[in-house]
Design a protein around this motif. Structure first.
Motif, PDB file in Angstrom:
ATOM      1  N   UNK A 313       0.820  -1.301  -0.108  1.00 17.63           N
ATOM      2  CA  UNK A 313      -0.028  -0.025   0.031  1.00 17.63           C
ATOM      3  C   UNK A 313       0.765   1.176   0.101  1.00 17.63           C
ATOM      4  N   UNK A 314       1.958   1.355   0.673  1.00 17.24           N
ATOM      5  CA  UNK A 314       2.923   2.251   0.868  1.00 17.24           C
ATOM      6  C   UNK A 314       3.442   2.841  -0.433  1.00 17.24           C
ATOM      7  N   UNK A 315       3.977   1.601  -1.429  1.00  8.88           N
ATOM      8  CA  UNK A 315       4.575   1.614  -2.525  1.00  8.88           C
ATOM      9  C   UNK A 315       3.661   1.924  -3.311  1.00  8.88           C
ATOM     10  N   UNK A 316       2.307   1.633  -3.487  1.00 13.16           N
ATOM     11  CA  UNK A 316       1.621   2.246  -4.348  1.00 13.16           C
ATOM     12  C   UNK A 316       1.198   3.710  -4.031  1.00 13.16           C
ATOM     13  N   UNK A 317       0.915   4.099  -2.908  1.00 14.25           N
ATOM     14  CA  UNK A 317       0.536   5.438  -2.553  1.00 14.25           C
ATOM     15  C   UNK A 317       1.675   6.508  -3.062  1.00 14.25           C
ATOM     16  N   UNK A 318       2.900   5.964  -3.143  1.00 15.96           N
ATOM     17  CA  UNK A 318       4.073   6.739  -3.317  1.00 15.96           C
ATOM     18  C   UNK A 318       4.162   6.981  -4.995  1.00 15.96           C
ATOM     19  N   UNK A 319       3.664   6.059  -5.874  1.00 23.84           N
ATOM     20  CA  UNK A 319       3.755   5.941  -7.208  1.00 23.84           C
ATOM     21  C   UNK A 319       3.388   7.263  -7.822  1.00 23.84           C
ATOM     22  N   UNK A 320       3.778   7.409  -9.128  1.00 26.52           N
ATOM     23  CA  UNK A 320       3.463   8.518  -9.828  1.00 26.52           C
ATOM     24  C   UNK A 320       2.179   8.720 -10.648  1.00 26.52           C
ATOM     25  N   UNK A 321       1.237   9.662 -10.183  1.00 32.44           N
ATOM     26  CA  UNK A 321      -0.073   9.382 -10.914  1.00 32.44           C
ATOM     27  C   UNK A 321       0.170   9.930 -12.099  1.00 32.44           C
ATOM     28  N   UNK A 322       1.198  10.660 -12.663  1.00 25.05           N
ATOM     29  CA  UNK A 322       1.253  11.109 -14.030  1.00 25.05           C
ATOM     30  C   UNK A 322       1.821  10.342 -14.989  1.00 25.05           C
ATOM     31  N   UNK A 323       0.975   9.596 -15.886  1.00 22.24           N
ATOM     32  CA  UNK A 323       1.495   8.544 -16.734  1.00 22.24           C
ATOM     33  C   UNK A 323       1.947   9.196 -18.106  1.00 22.24           C
ATOM     34  N   UNK A 324       2.225  10.359 -18.435  1.00 20.56           N
ATOM     35  CA  UNK A 324       2.573  10.967 -19.407  1.00 20.56           C
ATOM     36  C   UNK A 324       3.745  10.512 -20.058  1.00 20.56           C
ATOM     37  N   UNK A 325       4.778   9.986 -19.200  1.00 21.27           N
ATOM     38  CA  UNK A 325       5.958   9.298 -19.879  1.00 21.27           C
ATOM     39  C   UNK A 325       5.599   8.027 -20.651  1.00 21.27           C
ATOM     40  N   UNK A 326       4.771   7.472 -20.013  1.00 22.81           N
ATOM     41  CA  UNK A 326       4.470   6.032 -20.738  1.00 22.81           C
ATOM     42  C   UNK A 326       3.781   6.262 -22.048  1.00 22.81           C
ATOM     43  N   UNK A 327       2.630   7.281 -22.001  1.00 20.56           N
ATOM     44  CA  UNK A 327       1.884   7.451 -23.130  1.00 20.56           C
ATOM     45  C   UNK A 327       2.709   8.203 -24.315  1.00 20.56           C
ATOM     46  N   UNK A 328       3.460   8.860 -23.872  1.00 19.90           N
ATOM     47  CA  UNK A 328       4.705   9.381 -24.891  1.00 19.90           C
ATOM     48  C   UNK A 328       5.461   8.455 -25.413  1.00 19.90           C
ATOM     49  N   UNK A 329       6.070   7.667 -24.801  1.00 20.36           N
ATOM     50  CA  UNK A 329       6.537   6.315 -25.151  1.00 20.36           C
ATOM     51  C   UNK A 329       5.728   5.551 -26.327  1.00 20.36           C
ATOM     52  N   UNK A 330       4.502   5.380 -26.025  1.00 13.22           N
ATOM     53  CA  UNK A 330       3.543   4.662 -26.842  1.00 13.22           C
ATOM     54  C   UNK A 330       3.574   5.328 -28.098  1.00 13.22           C
ATOM     55  N   UNK A 331       3.416   6.763 -28.353  1.00 13.47           N
ATOM     56  CA  UNK A 331       3.199   7.525 -29.386  1.00 13.47           C
ATOM     57  C   UNK A 331       4.421   7.475 -30.252  1.00 13.47           C
ATOM     58  N   UNK A 332       5.448   7.300 -29.382  1.00 12.29           N
ATOM     59  CA  UNK A 332       7.010   7.284 -30.037  1.00 12.29           C
ATOM     60  C   UNK A 332       6.948   5.993 -30.813  1.00 12.29           C
ATOM     61  N   UNK A 333       6.651   4.875 -30.172  1.00  9.05           N
ATOM     62  CA  UNK A 333       6.616   3.406 -30.894  1.00  9.05           C
ATOM     63  C   UNK A 333       5.881   3.468 -31.982  1.00  9.05           C
ATOM     64  N   UNK A 334       4.575   4.214 -31.964  1.00  5.15           N
ATOM     65  CA  UNK A 334       3.758   4.061 -32.914  1.00  5.15           C
ATOM     66  C   UNK A 334       4.212   4.751 -34.324  1.00  5.15           C
ATOM     67  N   UNK A 335       4.781   5.847 -33.964  1.00  6.07           N
ATOM     68  CA  UNK A 335       5.059   6.851 -35.211  1.00  6.07           C
ATOM     69  C   UNK A 335       6.645   6.818 -35.505  1.00  6.07           C
ATOM     70  N   UNK A 336       7.469   6.424 -34.806  1.00  5.68           N
ATOM     71  CA  UNK A 336       8.891   6.559 -35.205  1.00  5.68           C
ATOM     72  C   UNK A 336       9.201   5.808 -36.455  1.00  5.68           C
ATOM     73  N   UNK A 337       9.906   6.217 -37.411  1.00  7.62           N
ATOM     74  CA  UNK A 337      10.393   5.258 -38.603  1.00  7.62           C
ATOM     75  C   UNK A 337      11.217   4.145 -38.048  1.00  7.62           C
TER      76      UNK A 337
END
Length: 410
Positions: A313-337
């Motif tokens: 529970x402590x580990x989960x509460x300290x996790x980052x709620x901003x998932x932007x880095x993961x979404x940015x990586x998905x976009x990069x993997x989708x569109x990178x040549x």
């Protein structure tokens, strides 16, 4: 130079390859250290070994430094032009919440034609996607562990696409249904993780592969570092992700002739799904205690099991709620040549893999324990045993002291 033997040359070649590989790994690990500094540190190791050749050290360092600078410049130079998103169809699993929902919204904004699967079409996540996304987005109710629902999703997708292929599959759906030592984890937890994380993803991927091959598209899978490294108390989850990682890595080789690119994304810790739901953890904890045998509860102790739950529970509460880095990586993997085979999404993941790859196992294991599960209690049986051994040692010491005193009196 004639004095140097063949083993020395072999040793030099092996050392050069190791240092070069280490430098490449560090530069690709998203560490905060400047790439040129790391490159020069590696170069000094080579200089120390190559000094025996009587080569001018300054010239050697200059050549190595120039090489590293050129490599660094190519990494930081202008990025290659991304592929256009318009007209490309993407199928995403697990869009009720977390990475899947955020990815569906972002890709819809970019102009992708998104097929988003959810467990509940009337749920909060599905309603949010319907409310905020364009008409291009298609919601599909799919439990990836049910083959009939996956087949129906294929038919629905083909009905919308017509003769077009599918540009990408984003395997996001996953579950972590256990916490605790492997011996304390229920067999139903192992099976549950495997059914969703491995067999479900396997079924979706195999079902959609004809459409992906037709478009020479991409497969992007959200996995976990727990599939490559032995995180304490995550045996069931880690085993399912390890199976998934090997399957995806195999696909990378097998689908290359078809023109299908395969990538794996390894994210850091983020708040997704049930990870921050305390009621969920309490329910899991209660179910676990009810299912364990009295002998196991006695050996480990309820306080030990409870500490594990609180650490999760402590580990989960300290996790980052901003998932932007993961979404940015998905976009990069989708569109990178030229998409990468593996992406590290979030801080610390590259460092973790570098330590795992290049440091002794004992150091890597210690790093995982300090990073993830900082347990203070030992299982109850081990505490009793330690107490018994301590009492026995004190008793023996007292006996020895009494015997010495008796010898002195004599």
């Amino acid at each position: 130079m004639d004095d140097y033997t063949l083993p020395f040359w072999i040793y030099l070649c092996v050392l050069t390859m190791f240092v070069g590989g280490a430098m490449k790994k560090i530069l690709a690990s998203h560490l905060s250290t400047a790439p040129t500094l790391v490159a020069w540190l590696g170069a000094t190791v080579l200089v120390e070994r190559l000094w025996a050749f009587c080569l001018p050290a300054v010239l050697l360092l200059t050549l190595l430094g120039l090489t590293c600078c050129i490599y660094s410049a190519t990494r930081t130079g202008p990025p290659s032009t991304n592929l256009p998103a318009h007209g490309k169809a993407v199928f995403i699993t697990g869009c009720d919440s977390g990475f899947g929902k955020a990815a569906a919204k972002r890709l819809d904004t970019l102009g992708f034609e998104v097929f988003a699967t959810v467990l509940d079409l009337s749920g909060e996540g599905a309603r949010e996607l319907q409310r905020t996304c364009s008409p291009r987005l298609t919601l599909l109710q799919v439990d990836i562990t049910q083959p009939q629902q996956v087949q129906q999703a294929l038919l629905d997708t083909k009905a919308v696409l017509g003769l077009r292929g599918l540009w990408a599959l984003v395997n996001n759906a996953g579950v972590c249904v256990n916490f605790g030592d492997a011996e304390l984890s229920l067999m139903s937890n192992f099976r549950g993780c495997m059914e969703v994380n491995f067999f479900g993803t396997l079924n979706v991927t195999k079902t959609l592969l004809p459409l992906l091959r037709q478009a020479k598209g991409r497969i992007i899978t959200i996995s976990s570092p727990a599939g490559d490294q032995p995180f304490p108390c995550l045996a069931a989850y880690g085993a399912s992700k390890a199976a998934l990682n090997l399957f995806i890595d195999t696909l990378h080789h097998e689908l290359e002739p078809w023109g299908v690119r395969v990538s794996t994304i390894l994210p850091a810790a983020y708040k997704t799904g049930q990870s921050s739901n305390h009621a969920y953890w309490e329910q899991q904890h209660k179910q676990l205690l009810q299912s364990l045998s009295p002998a196991l509860v006695e050996d480990y102790g309820e306080d030990y099991i409870n500490e594990t739950k609180e650490l999760f529970q402590s580990h989960a509460s300290q996790a980052n709620p901003d998932v932007t880095p993961v979404i940015d990586t998905i976009v990069q993997a989708l569109l990178s040549p030229q998409p990468q085979v593996r992406y590290f999404a979030g801080p610390g993941v590259g460092l973790m893999y570098f330590i795992h790859s290049y440091c002794p196992y004992s150091l890597s294991n210690l790093f995982l324990q300090k990073l993830f599960m900082k347990k203070k209690l030992m299982p109850r049986a081990l505490r009793k045993q330690s107490g018994f051994d301590l009492n026995l040692s004190l008793h023996n010491n007292n006996n020895n002291n009494e015997e010495e005193e008796e010898e002195k009196l004599k």
